[in-house]
Scaffold this motif. Structure first.
Motif, PDB file in Angstrom:
ATOM      1  N   LEU A 245       0.845  -1.193   0.000  1.00 18.61           N
ATOM      2  CA  LEU A 245       0.000   0.000   0.000  1.00 18.61           C
ATOM      3  C   LEU A 245       0.883   1.247   0.000  1.00 18.61           C
ATOM      4  N   GLY A 246       0.644   2.148  -0.940  1.00 12.42           N
ATOM      5  CA  GLY A 246       1.504   3.303  -1.099  1.00 12.42           C
ATOM      6  C   GLY A 246       0.891   4.589  -0.566  1.00 12.42           C
ATOM      7  N   ILE A 247       1.743   5.605  -0.475  1.00  7.95           N
ATOM      8  CA  ILE A 247       1.291   6.956  -0.120  1.00  7.95           C
ATOM      9  C   ILE A 247       1.710   7.899  -1.244  1.00  7.95           C
ATOM     10  N   PRO A 248       0.973   8.988  -1.465  1.00  2.00           N
ATOM     11  CA  PRO A 248       1.329   9.916  -2.545  1.00  2.00           C
ATOM     12  C   PRO A 248       2.498  10.814  -2.140  1.00  2.00           C
ATOM     13  N   PRO A 251       3.269  15.520  -6.982  1.00  2.00           N
ATOM     14  CA  PRO A 251       2.060  16.136  -7.553  1.00  2.00           C
ATOM     15  C   PRO A 251       1.396  15.219  -8.573  1.00  2.00           C
ATOM     16  N   GLY A 252       0.072  15.129  -8.487  1.00  2.00           N
ATOM     17  CA  GLY A 252      -0.680  14.287  -9.422  1.00  2.00           C
ATOM     18  C   GLY A 252      -0.908  12.879  -8.933  1.00  2.00           C
ATOM     19  N   GLU A 253      -0.177  12.454  -7.885  1.00  2.00           N
ATOM     20  CA  GLU A 253      -0.394  11.106  -7.370  1.00  2.00           C
ATOM     21  C   GLU A 253      -1.621  11.099  -6.457  1.00  2.00           C
ATOM     22  N   PRO A 254      -2.497  10.107  -6.631  1.00  3.07           N
ATOM     23  CA  PRO A 254      -3.722  10.067  -5.817  1.00  3.07           C
ATOM     24  C   PRO A 254      -3.472   9.415  -4.464  1.00  3.07           C
ATOM     25  N   THR A 255      -4.320   9.728  -3.510  1.00  4.20           N
ATOM     26  CA  THR A 255      -4.362   8.958  -2.271  1.00  4.20           C
ATOM     27  C   THR A 255      -4.970   7.592  -2.579  1.00  4.20           C
ATOM     28  N   LEU A 256      -4.335   6.540  -2.094  1.00  2.00           N
ATOM     29  CA  LEU A 256      -4.801   5.190  -2.396  1.00  2.00           C
ATOM     30  C   LEU A 256      -6.213   4.969  -1.873  1.00  2.00           C
ATOM     31  N   GLU A 257      -7.096   4.512  -2.756  1.00  3.36           N
ATOM     32  CA  GLU A 257      -8.465   4.165  -2.392  1.00  3.36           C
ATOM     33  C   GLU A 257      -8.493   2.678  -2.034  1.00  3.36           C
ATOM     34  N   THR A 258      -8.828   2.364  -0.788  1.00  2.00           N
ATOM     35  CA  THR A 258      -8.687   0.995  -0.295  1.00  2.00           C
ATOM     36  C   THR A 258      -9.980   0.188  -0.276  1.00  2.00           C
ATOM     37  N   THR A 259     -11.122   0.791  -0.583  1.00  4.47           N
ATOM     38  CA  THR A 259     -12.406   0.089  -0.424  1.00  4.47           C
ATOM     39  C   THR A 259     -12.455  -1.215  -1.207  1.00  4.47           C
ATOM     40  N   GLN A 260     -12.099  -1.168  -2.475  1.00  2.00           N
ATOM     41  CA  GLN A 260     -12.138  -2.380  -3.300  1.00  2.00           C
ATOM     42  C   GLN A 260     -11.092  -3.394  -2.863  1.00  2.00           C
TER      43      GLN A 260
END
Length: 409
Positions: A245-248, A251-260
């Protein structure tokens, strides 16, 4: 067109336009540290990250912290009370872990070049050794036999797939890490007598911001674990699926969406094949737990012009924060998010400046072409996303400057 703000900047805590970390202003933190530069790790942000993740993770998954991300003793002690286990990668990290409240059988020891003294310490202390080669397994067996003691091992598997779009690929293809998946059955068939098999460690990559890539890797990890475990000398007690699991950072990198990701993990746990039906699942994370809770604070010491370019010189640089300088694996250097601590949201128009450190090398970059609030000598700047692979991953002896102070507040 106005540049998009880094996602981390939108979540900063400020009072009167000043950066607040763990309840303190930058100048107060530097006063507590006794010097500038310094690292500050915010305890409340670490707790919040772990708490939020626990709420998202399937309840059956155990959470481990990889100490290599940030081995500061106070940080390790803090996390030891929040997670289920610890992962170490050296004798020094092993002694750190053993000094916490975490039981030895919830501590794992990884690394492709463990020395005999490290293996001896791991066997005697009763931690789980993640075996990286057939020869290492034989060495562990000899040590355990000589001590008349059982050794607990998990096999670190170099999978026959990789984590796509990972910041660092740790598996798939030829690798110095782990044992190739296709070699595992032969090792199981000739299992040594003084060693207890307790599980598998399958880590395919790190620093990933793509949910679909992580989901695919998890699917393949569980399938591989089941396939290999069918031939194991005993059913595995645990399957360590690594982290990834990554962190941004940029610039332009999204926050990781973990729901799926979490929904898919629950599906995989609900459908465990017989070979691993009774195995505990472990997720091992480092950067994701501490990276965003860390700040590197430094002070402006000079401002100068050179042929139309403004240089803001600080007392902090690559000797303390190698990864921020771009010299820790970046092919094309990008800026970490940086803020002027006393003027986080500036309405004043500023020209881009080169933010540099005190070292006698052009590689000593704190931030290139940074547009910050007005800065003067004595002002403080903060490099965000600095809680992982910072002080301990930097050449602090370079050019003889003082070592950096680290605080957990």
């Amino acid at each position: 067109m106005k540049a998009k703000k880094h996602s981390r900047l939108e979540r900063l805590n400020t009072t009167n336009n000043q950066l607040i970390i763990a309840g303190y202003r930058a100048d107060q933190i530097i006063a507590i540290a006794g010097s500038s530069p310094c690292y500050i790790y915010a305890r409340d942000e670490i707790v919040e990250r772990v708490t939020t993740l626990r709420q998202q993770l399937p309840p059956a998954i155990k959470l481990h912290y990889a100490i290599k991300a940030n081995p500061m003793p106070a940080v390790v002690q803090c996390l030891a009370g929040l997670v289920d286990g610890l992962d170490v990668a050296s004798h020094g990290e092993l002694t750190l872990a053993l000094a916490t409240s975490v039981r030895p059988d919830n501590i794992s020891f990884a690394g492709p070049g463990k020395k005999s003294a490290e293996l001896m310490a791991a066997v005697v202390s009763g931690v789980v050794i993640n075996v990286e080669s057939p020869l290492e397994l034989a060495r562990i067996n000899d040590i355990a036999s000589g001590l008349n003691q059982r050794a607990k091992v998990a096999l670190r598997v170099n999978p026959d797939f990789e984590l796509k779009t990972a910041g660092m690929k740790m598996g798939g293809g030829p690798k110095q890490f782990g044992i190739d998946a296709e070699q595992i059955p032969a090792i199981f068939a000739d299992w040594p007598g003084a060693v207890d098999f307790v599980g598998l460690h399958i880590f395919s990559g790190s620093q990933n911001l793509k949910p679909e890539a992580l989901i695919e890797a998890h699917d393949k990890t569980f399938e591989l674990a089941a396939r290999l475990s069918a031939a194991a000398p005993t059913p595995p007690l645990h399957i360590n699926i690594g982290g990834g699991l990554g962190i941004p950072y940029f610039p332009g990198e999204p926050t990781l969406e973990t729901t799926q990701i979490m929904a898919n993990l629950q599906r995989l746990l609900d459908e465990l094949p017989p070979a691993i039906a009774d195995s505990e699942c472990v997720m091992e994370l480092g950067r994701y737990l501490v990276g965003e809770a860390g700040y590197y604070l430094c002070t402006v010491t000079d401002i100068k012009q050179s042929r139309g370019q403004t240089y803001v010189v600080t007392d902090g640089g690559l000797h303390h924060h190698l990864s921020n300088s771009g010299n820790f694996g970046q092919v094309l250097r990008k800026n970490y998010p940086v803020v002027a601590c006393g003027c986080v949201e500036s309405s004043a128009a500023t020209e881009p400046v080169e933010l540099v450190g005190p070292l006698c090398t052009p590689l000593d970059i704190v931030g290139a072409k940074m547009t910050l609030g007005p800065l003067e000598v004595g002002d403080h700047v903060a490099v965000l996303q600095s809680g992982a692979y910072g002080a301990s991953a930097s050449p602090q002896g370079f050019l003889g400057h003082p070592s950096v102070v680290e605080l957990l507040l």
